[in-house]
Design a protein around this motif. Structure first.
Motif, PDB file in Angstrom:
ATOM      1  N   HIS A   1       6.494  -0.454   6.794  1.00  0.00           N
ATOM      2  CA  HIS A   1       7.520  -1.449   6.502  1.00  0.00           C
ATOM      3  C   HIS A   1       8.886  -1.015   7.021  1.00  0.00           C
ATOM      4  O   HIS A   1       9.908  -1.499   6.541  1.00  0.00           O
ATOM      5  N   CYS A   2       8.892  -0.106   7.995  1.00  0.00           N
ATOM      6  CA  CYS A   2      10.176   0.401   8.479  1.00  0.00           C
ATOM      7  C   CYS A   2      10.877  -0.582   9.398  1.00  0.00           C
ATOM      8  O   CYS A   2      12.077  -0.508   9.595  1.00  0.00           O
ATOM      9  N   SER A   3      10.132  -1.529   9.990  1.00  0.00           N
ATOM     10  CA  SER A   3      10.741  -2.466  10.929  1.00  0.00           C
ATOM     11  C   SER A   3      10.194  -3.863  10.697  1.00  0.00           C
ATOM     12  O   SER A   3       8.994  -4.085  10.759  1.00  0.00           O
ATOM     13  N   PRO A   4      11.073  -4.865  10.435  1.00  0.00           N
ATOM     14  CA  PRO A   4      10.592  -6.225  10.207  1.00  0.00           C
ATOM     15  C   PRO A   4      10.049  -6.890  11.460  1.00  0.00           C
ATOM     16  O   PRO A   4       9.373  -7.903  11.398  1.00  0.00           O
TER      17      PRO A   4
ATOM     18  N   MET B   1       0.123  -8.246   1.674  1.00  0.00           N
ATOM     19  CA  MET B   1      -0.692  -7.236   1.011  1.00  0.00           C
ATOM     20  C   MET B   1       0.188  -6.292   0.205  1.00  0.00           C
ATOM     21  O   MET B   1       1.320  -5.975   0.596  1.00  0.00           O
ATOM     22  N   THR B   2      -0.336  -5.823  -0.917  1.00  0.00           N
ATOM     23  CA  THR B   2       0.363  -4.815  -1.710  1.00  0.00           C
ATOM     24  C   THR B   2       0.154  -3.439  -1.086  1.00  0.00           C
ATOM     25  O   THR B   2      -0.689  -3.268  -0.202  1.00  0.00           O
ATOM     26  N   ARG B   3       0.939  -2.459  -1.547  1.00  0.00           N
ATOM     27  CA  ARG B   3       0.784  -1.098  -1.033  1.00  0.00           C
ATOM     28  C   ARG B   3      -0.623  -0.564  -1.291  1.00  0.00           C
ATOM     29  O   ARG B   3      -1.200   0.125  -0.445  1.00  0.00           O
TER      30      ARG B   3
ATOM     31  N   LEU C   1      -4.831   7.586  -6.162  1.00  0.00           N
ATOM     32  CA  LEU C   1      -4.954   8.063  -7.539  1.00  0.00           C
ATOM     33  C   LEU C   1      -3.566   8.278  -8.156  1.00  0.00           C
ATOM     34  O   LEU C   1      -3.347   7.968  -9.326  1.00  0.00           O
ATOM     35  N   ARG C   2      -2.648   8.824  -7.361  1.00  0.00           N
ATOM     36  CA  ARG C   2      -1.286   8.996  -7.869  1.00  0.00           C
ATOM     37  C   ARG C   2      -0.635   7.648  -8.156  1.00  0.00           C
ATOM     38  O   ARG C   2       0.056   7.491  -9.165  1.00  0.00           O
ATOM     39  N   LEU C   3      -0.878   6.673  -7.261  1.00  0.00           N
ATOM     40  CA  LEU C   3      -0.322   5.352  -7.468  1.00  0.00           C
ATOM     41  C   LEU C   3      -0.894   4.690  -8.710  1.00  0.00           C
ATOM     42  O   LEU C   3      -0.186   4.067  -9.506  1.00  0.00           O
ATOM     43  N   SER C   4      -2.211   4.845  -8.929  1.00  0.00           N
ATOM     44  CA  SER C   4      -2.843   4.277 -10.113  1.00  0.00           C
ATOM     45  C   SER C   4      -2.311   4.919 -11.393  1.00  0.00           C
ATOM     46  O   SER C   4      -2.105   4.268 -12.417  1.00  0.00           O
ATOM     47  N   ALA C   5      -2.067   6.219 -11.331  1.00  0.00           N
ATOM     48  CA  ALA C   5      -1.523   6.923 -12.501  1.00  0.00           C
ATOM     49  C   ALA C   5      -0.125   6.432 -12.828  1.00  0.00           C
ATOM     50  O   ALA C   5       0.235   6.296 -13.999  1.00  0.00           O
TER      51      ALA C   5
END
Length: 400
Positions: free
Chosen positions: A343-346, A364-366, A394-398
């Protein structure tokens, strides 16, 4: 320490005497009357002959009991503090809210255990260092030959130039593909195995042989003076990714012109090419390695070499969307997964994004992007990227 009794004042001199059956050793005495600390003499003895065994045992057991009591009190106080805090926190809560908190804690604990078990069951992913070691050993996609003591060492121009100032200057004088360069090393005592170990070090950051000569500081100093002192492997590989010196392959992406026209997109943007090095992508991904080897067998590689043009690899964007390509390449060169690149450049577009917008699907979500990228990593057989994405998920889910 020795102490002469004649050096002390008479009032504070050590006394020597006692029972002849139990000799005593006196360390000495000191007087601090001149410093204002009082003139009371102190006598230190190393003899414990007059102390009964039962007294010593009683004293030791007493200290142990006191220590246990202190530790027990400290633990009880700590537990009481936690219990008190939980009671204060939950005192005004509804039972359903408390149950939801318990379920949250249990879910987090289960997720942590699942992550641990998955890490134990998962085969170890190959790191950049290991893949670079295999690259040097198996000579994938070499483009220059070094001749040292009548022995040929096929190597990769981009890697040596990025890692060593000496080779960067040397190779610039012979830019043609497959050039043979005779090595003339001034440092004394360098034989063929040692030269091979030096090349291995440039590829991996570690010497490939246990040679006592490498422990000789003088030789190391001479080598650093002649070849220069390289940076760490990750720093030089990141520089190679950023500047793409001596790149020899470009990645292109197929696109659907009807969808582009319907969306009003830019064909040039969708067909943007990404530069890379055959040595790196073939070392990190068996998919790319087999693809490049098949081009050599069919003779396509000879055409590229004759025309001195980089090899073009066309990827189907419905399978590998272009927006993920830079994340994949970045991980190949650094072993780091950087999803912020997505997502660094539109202005960056891809066929999958166009298809989603035409179909009226939301962005889409991350988590969805990470999952799609995970499947692409499995398709490319790039296990390091796949496992890093699992840890990221796993870190994102936590956190959620």
């Amino acid at each position: 320490m020795g102490a002469n009794a004649s050096n002390y004042p008479h009032s504070c001199s050590p006394r020597v005497g006692g029972n002849s059956q139990a000799q005593q050793t006196f360390i000495g005495t000191s007087s601090y009357s001149q410093q204002g600390y009082g003139c009371e003499s102190k006598l230190y003895s190393l003899d414990h002959g007059h102390e009964k065994p039962q007294d010593k045992k009683k004293r030791t057991s007493g200290l142990a009991t006191l220590k246990k009591k202190f530790i027990k009190r400290r633990k009880s106080n700590r537990s009481a503090d936690h219990a008190k805090q939980m009671r204060e926190l939950l005192s005004g809560w509804d039972v359903r809210d408390v149950n939801a908190l318990v379920e949250e804690y249990e879910g987090t604990s289960a997720l942590k255990e699942l992550s641990l078990q998955a890490s134990l069951a998962r085969p170890e992913a190959r790191t950049l260092q290991k893949d670079m070691a295999d690259l040097y050993e198996y000579k994938y996609c070499t483009d220059v030959d070094l001749i040292f003591q009548e022995t040929c060492f096929p190597v990769h121009r981009a890697i040596l130039a990025a890692r060593c100032p000496f080779f960067k200057t040397l190779l610039s004088s012979s830019p043609e593909y497959g050039a043979e360069i005779i090595m003339d090393i001034n440092t004394a005592g360098i034989d063929m195995p040692m030269f091979s170990a030096l090349l291995h070090y440039l590829y991996t950051g570690e010497f490939g042989m246990e040679d006592s000569r490498f422990q000789n500081v003088d030789i190391l100093v001479q080598l650093s003076e002649e070849f220069g002192t390289p940076n760490s492997l990750d720093v030089d590989m990141r520089g190679l990714f950023d500047y793409m010196c001596y790149y020899d392959v470009v990645l292109s992406f197929s696109s659907d012109s009807e969808l582009v026209d319907a969306f009003g997109g830019n064909q040039n943007c969708l067909d943007e090419e990404l530069k890379a090095h055959k040595a790196i992508i073939s070392a990190r991904s068996p998919f790319f390695r087999n693809l490049l080897q098949r081009r050599i067998r069919t003779g396509e590689e000879i055409t590229d070499r004759t025309l001195r043009t980089p090899t073009r690899i066309i990827l189907d964007e419905s399978i590998i969307p272009k927006k993920y390509a830079k994340v994949i390449l970045h991980c190949m060169y650094t072993d780091v997964v950087d999803l912020s690149v997505l997502h660094c450049s539109p202005s960056v577009g891809s066929l999958s994004e166009v298809q989603a917008l035409v179909a009226g699907k939301p962005n889409m979500t991350r988590a969805e992007e990470a999952m799609e990228l995970y499947h692409i990593a499995l398709f490319l057989e790039f296990n390091m990227l796949a496992q890093e994405l699992v840890r990221h998920g796993l870190r994102l889910s936590a956190c959620l």
